[in-house]
Enzyme design. Structure first.
Site, mmCIF file in Angstrom:
data_model
loop_
_atom_site.group_PDB
_atom_site.id
_atom_site.type_symbol
_atom_site.label_atom_id
_atom_site.label_comp_id
_atom_site.label_asym_id
_atom_site.label_seq_id
_atom_site.Cartn_x
_atom_site.Cartn_y
_atom_site.Cartn_z
ATOM 1 N N ARG A 234 -5.416 5.827 -6.185
ATOM 2 C CA ARG A 234 -5.749 4.573 -6.789
ATOM 3 C C ARG A 234 -4.358 3.754 -6.861
ATOM 4 N NH1 ARG A 234 -9.443 5.510 -4.118
ATOM 5 N NH2 ARG A 234 -11.600 5.163 -4.971
ATOM 6 N N ASP A 258 -0.423 5.517 -0.138
ATOM 7 C CA ASP A 258 -1.224 4.958 0.655
ATOM 8 C C ASP A 258 -2.269 3.796 0.257
ATOM 9 O OD1 ASP A 258 -2.744 5.145 3.367
ATOM 10 O OD2 ASP A 258 -4.450 6.195 2.303
ATOM 11 N N GLU A 263 -2.676 -4.181 -3.284
ATOM 12 C CA GLU A 263 -3.162 -4.103 -1.884
ATOM 13 C C GLU A 263 -4.382 -4.935 -1.475
ATOM 14 O OE1 GLU A 263 -5.012 -0.583 0.909
ATOM 15 O OE2 GLU A 263 -5.479 -0.313 -1.038
ATOM 16 N N HIS A 295 -3.713 2.460 3.684
ATOM 17 C CA HIS A 295 -5.092 2.963 3.045
ATOM 18 C C HIS A 295 -5.563 3.647 4.187
ATOM 19 C CE1 HIS A 295 -8.492 2.241 -0.079
ATOM 20 N NE2 HIS A 295 -8.032 3.495 0.135
#
Length: 329
Positions: A234, A258, A263, A295
């Site tokens: 997260r 990622d 985001e 992601h």
């Protein structure tokens, strides 16, 4: 048995089409999110399927109740975007997909480590320009390196098993230690020890009020010089400003992410994330020792097959008037 599949991507359609002939639902695919502005689109359906960015708050739930939509099938593990307690008061059931991407995410974390360690992006850029100089490409072996793993749930354990195969020394931290991790010869330590002794630190824990910004200026200050940080969990676990400071001071030698704090705002123009200036993200992306992926840790054929199958089975349970204790909330 009409189901509205919201936040649907082309690959979702492909995977649902490949499996739905076993179930026979009437599926309608909608690219938009389910939220207060779009909930009227749910009116024709008996149930809806949603993903992580759909917002199922009280306003949406009231509308779903009015439209006699009685089930919400999440295509993900997390459910923080759904007001579960309020849904229960309206007798709207909710299901999820608790197990689907442990191996995929663990392997993606390893991919980030190896790509950063062996400087693959820089090497590739040189090679396509017919430049094969090795200067600046020096890496290190994972064997005997100390890797700190924060979070030893299913993804963390899958990650540890891969590290054990490399011969790494693994230090672990979790508020609920797992006996399987101990029995495999890995050591649980406190966070300060993990920060101080690890060459690589990888996060595999949920975002909670206690874990938010756990990697901050103080935590980075305890770490080894040239530490590698990996986050496939997260974004809010990282304090982005602290990361930038650590990269500028060279305390952080490598960073692989990622998912990151901003985001949702950048990719989806979402209100459900922290307000972080665009130039903060732009600054993070300028460092050549930073690798950012989109992601995609979960994004494998096997994972999407599992997501689709579990979602359809959950809908089958609902339409049969049954409850699956493993997947229903």
């Amino acid at each position: 048995m009409k189901v509205g599949v919201f936040s649907c991507k082309p690959y979702d359609k492909d995977f649902f089409a490949a499996q739905n002939h076993h179930f026979g639902f009437e599926l309608e695919f909608l690219e938009c999110k389910l939220c207060p502005e779009t909930v009227a689109l749910a009116k024709p359906f008996d149930a809806v399927s949603v993903f992580v960015d759909d917002l199922i708050d009280k306003q949406v739930l009231d509308a779903l109740k009015q439209y006699e939509v009685s089930h919400i099938a999440l295509r993900c593990r997390g459910f923080s975007n759904v007001d579960i307690a309020y849904a229960k008061t309206l007798d709207i059931s909710v299901s999820r997909v608790p197990y689907y991407s442990h191996t995929a995410v663990a392997e993606h974390a390893i991919t980030l480590i190896l790509a950063l360690d062996r400087k693959l992006l820089r090497s590739y850029s040189r090679a396509i320009d017919n430049h094969y100089e090795l200067e600046g490409l020096l890496g290190f072996n994972l064997k005997n390196r100390t890797v700190g793993v924060i979070g030893t749930g299913e993804i963390g354990k899958a990650f540890i098993r891969i590290l054990n195969g490399f011969g790494s020394r693994v230090l672990c931290y979790d508020i609920a230690p797992d006996n399987q991790v101990d029995e495999a010869g890995n050591a649980y330590v406190d966070l300060d020890t993990l920060y101080k002794e690890s060459d690589i630190i990888s996060l595999h824990c949920p975002l909670t009020p206690d874990s938010e910004h756990m990697i901050d200026h103080n935590a980075i200050g305890l770490m080894k010089p040239n530490v590698m940080l990996i986050n496939t969990s997260r974004g809010g676990l990282f304090n982005t400003q602290a990361l930038i400071a650590g990269l500028k001071s060279k305390k952080i030698g490598y960073l692989g992410v990622d998912i990151y704090e901003m985001e949702s705002e950048i990719l989806e123009d979402s209100d459900g994330c922290e307000s972080i200036p665009y130039d903060t993200y732009d600054r993070l992306a300028t460092f050549e020792n930073v690798l950012i992926t989109s992601h995609q840790g979960f994004f494998t054929q096997e994972s999407l097959e599992k997501v689709t199958e579990t979602t359809l089975v959950n809908l089958q349970y609902f339409f049969a008037g049954k409850v699956c204790n493993e997947t229903y909330l």
